[in-house]
Scaffold this active site. Structure first.
Site, PDB file in Angstrom:
ATOM      1  N   ASP A 528       0.867  -1.177   0.000  1.00 35.39           N
ATOM      2  CA  ASP A 528       0.000   0.000   0.000  1.00 35.39           C
ATOM      3  C   ASP A 528       0.907   1.230   0.000  1.00 35.39           C
ATOM      4  OD1 ASP A 528      -1.664   2.121   0.670  1.00 35.39           O
ATOM      5  OD2 ASP A 528      -2.944   0.890   1.970  1.00 35.39           O
ATOM      6  N   HIS A 529       0.858   1.962  -1.087  1.00 32.24           N
ATOM      7  CA  HIS A 529       1.796   3.080  -1.227  1.00 32.24           C
ATOM      8  C   HIS A 529       1.479   4.233  -0.277  1.00 32.24           C
ATOM      9  CE1 HIS A 529       5.181   4.856  -2.933  1.00 32.24           C
ATOM     10  NE2 HIS A 529       4.876   4.859  -4.217  1.00 32.24           N
ATOM     11  N   ARG A 530       0.326   4.154   0.372  1.00 32.61           N
ATOM     12  CA  ARG A 530       0.027   5.184   1.375  1.00 32.61           C
ATOM     13  C   ARG A 530       0.863   4.967   2.633  1.00 32.61           C
ATOM     14  NH1 ARG A 530      -6.267   4.233   1.910  1.00 32.61           N
ATOM     15  NH2 ARG A 530      -5.392   2.141   2.028  1.00 32.61           N
TER      16      ARG A 530
END
Ligand code: CAO
Length: 556
Positions: A528-530
């Site tokens: 998850d790039h967040r």
């Protein structure tokens, strides 16, 4: 909807003027029209102007509003019925209704009952007692904003020269190829002339008719006004329709007239309330008309499929009849399959995924695993690469806390976990499940192998308990026994990363002097790039590959 309010008859007062029969109003001379919606049921409490039923002829749709507030005592009409002017719709107990509403409606009813509109019209040109105290003006009533539609058909002209109209009475009905819209009168008055006829095409600003409006004259203005002939007024530049006339009947939003939607006012209102775009809803009614049930079914489907499409504004998938291409059969999805589909879609839509690829040289690991074969048999354990992978992953997650978080729903925090529970995907006949090994970082490879086998067996025989599948920090999805050189796994949210394992391949790898055959394990890491940036992903992946390539490092 305001356009029909002036047409009501409330003339059957059953018990002490508290119960009134509400009848079909003037429906523009149509003999019998279809009742396409009944919006109320016995026991419902309605406010004045609430929609009671929706009628539809082959040319227009029309909502019939309650003339006053009250409680529905009986309903005499059902969807699919055909109805004509004067037919009883329902009985309304108006005992608890607002006095003003009731009085106003009763007065209107008394007037209506006493005198048909045509008779009123005949009498209207000669206002008697008010002549000395009123002045008349003539206003040109124009086509209001029709939502930017180029030109629309006039499918009904509901009035004629000489007619008396009340503010809100329907003047004409417009229809594009997808929607219909009534244009209400902005004021009460007498129709002087009608400028359009059925079949005409109109655009915003076109004159519909000229309306003679009587107003109480002030003492000083009266003589001047009286001297002014109506013809002079007519010759004057046409007045813009008053602000009230600018939008068409609020029951049919102008903005939708150019849209590919065919629905009645009640459905449109309901869609607005639910925040549903009618463009996404398939109509089951005549000519694809969207019915209330279609909207309800759409919302139900969206909720049960977990589809974010309605809310996220994503275009809905078209409903395709595959039988037109060949033979088909429908197969029910298992509950597990449906839950998995929901979870996958939720993750896919919510998580900005990044997937990185790498290959771990597990030649030494495989040699070591082979050397343990006899011992594994003694222990009654199947020692596959997965136990080592789980061990290495648990170690890597513990060493990289950024991979052991979940995003807090408040959008302000990360939830840092201080335990390492690792899930692994199991393919079962009923669908995909992900049992979780608790405290995997504290378990030996033997323990992990045993527990993996045990949980996989439970999964396949559907004996997993909910707790067995909860609390994971990271998931491993291994297709190594099946094949493939790589895939992009979907993060098992609220976790933030997942490892995909494909089938090992023996490849020639340059060792600095020569090519040597090495057992290379293809790995893919989605995250998850967040929560995780690319550099963190790269570091984790390199660390993990290093552990698998030299499992002695697990002991450090
Ligand atoms: N490369 C080559 N061979 C592999 C391998 C790999 N990466 N991983 C496993 N194998 C071998 C095993 O060693 C075993 O062979 P041996 O018996 O000769 O040692 C054989 O493949 C079968 O392994 P297995 O599948 O029975 O056991 P496992 O521990 O590898 O996996 C389990 C267990 C439950 C994870 C697996 O059966 C399974 O269900 N996998 C599917 C997971 C899945 O569906 N993922 C996709 C999710 S997203 O859609």
């Amino acid at each position: 909807m305001t356009c029909t309010g002036g047409f009501f008859r409330t003339d059957e007062k059953v018990t002490d003027v508290t119960i009134e029969a509400i009848k079909i109003p003037d429906i523009g001379g149509a003999d019998s029209v279809e009742v396409i919606e009944v919006c109320v049921a016995v026991g419902d409490t309605v406010a004045a102007e609430d929609s009671l039923i929706v009628l539809e002829s082959d040319k227009a749709s029309m909502e019939v509003p309650a003339p006053k507030a009250g409680k529905v005592v009986s309903v005499s009409i059902a969807e699919g019925d055909t109805a004509s002017e004067g037919d009883v719709i329902l009985e309304l107990d108006v005992a608890g209704a607002d006095d003003n509403d009731t009085e106003a409606a009763s007065e209107q009813a008394a007037e209506d009952t006493a005198e048909e509109p045509s008779q009123q019209a005949a009498a209207a040109p000669e206002p008697a007692a008010t002549d000395e105290t009123t002045e008349t003006t003539v206003e040109t009533i124009k086509v209001p904003d029709i939502g930017g539609a180029d030109s629309v058909d006039v499918i009904e002209v509901s009035v004629a020269s000489g007619d008396e109209v009340e503010e809100g009475d329907s003047l004409i009905v417009l229809e594009s190829d997808k929607a219909s819209m009534e244009v209400p009168s902005p004021k009460s008055g007498r129709i002087v002339s009608v400028a359009i006829k059925e079949g005409d095409k109109v655009v915003q600003g076109d004159a519909i008719l000229e309306l003679e409006i009587r107003q109480a004259a002030t003492a000083s203005a009266a003589p001047e006004a009286a001297a002014k002939p109506a013809a002079a007024e007519k010759a004057a530049p046409a007045a813009e329709p008053p602000a009230k006339a600018a939008p068409a009947s609020p029951a049919v939003e102008p903005a939708t007239i150019g849209d590919a939607v065919y629905a009645g006012p009640a459905v449109r209102r309901m869609a607005r309330e639910l925040g549903v775009s009618l463009n996404a809803v398939k109509g089951s009614g005549p000519r694809g008309r969207i019915q209330k049930e279609d909207l309800q079914q759409y919302v139900k489907n969206a909720l049960s499929s977990g589809s974010a499409s309605a809310g996220a504004g994503l275009p809905a998938m078209p409903d395709i009849d595959f039988s037109q291409f060949g033979e088909i059969s429908l197969q029910a999805m298992s509950k597990l399959h449906k839950v998995t589909a929901q979870n996958m879609q939720r993750s896919w839509l919510n998580v900005p995924h990044v997937t990185q690829f790498d290959e771990a040289d597990i030649t030494e690991l495989e040699t070591f695993r082979a050397s343990l074969k006899a011992e594994a048999e003694q222990r009654g354990v199947r020692l596959t690469p997965l136990a080592f992978i789980l061990k290495a992953v648990a170690h890597a997650v513990a060493a990289h806390p950024k991979f052991n978080v979940s995003l807090h729903n408040d959008g302000e925090h990360l939830v840092q976990k201080h335990y390492v529970h690792i899930g692994f995907a199991v393919d079962t006949p009923a669908g995909l499940v992900v049992p979780v090994i608790r405290d995997a970082d504290k378990k030996s490879v033997w323990q992990l192998a045993e527990e993996t086998a045990e949980l996989a067996e439970k999964a396949k025989s559907r004996k997993l308990k909910p707790a067995d599948m909860q609390g994971g920090c990271f998931t491993v999805s291994s297709l190594g026994n099946i094949g493939g050189t790589g895939f992009t796994p979907i993060v098992n949210a609220p976790e933030v990363a997942i490892l995909g394992v494909s089938r090992l391949q023996v490849k020639p790898v340059w060792d600095g002097e020569q090519f040597a055959p090495r057992k290379m394990l293809p790995l893919s890491l989605s995250y998850d790039h967040r929560a995780i940036n690319g550099a963190d992903g790269g570091k984790f992946f390199t660390y993990l590959s290093g552990l698998l390539s030299d499992i002695r490092r697990l002991a450090l």
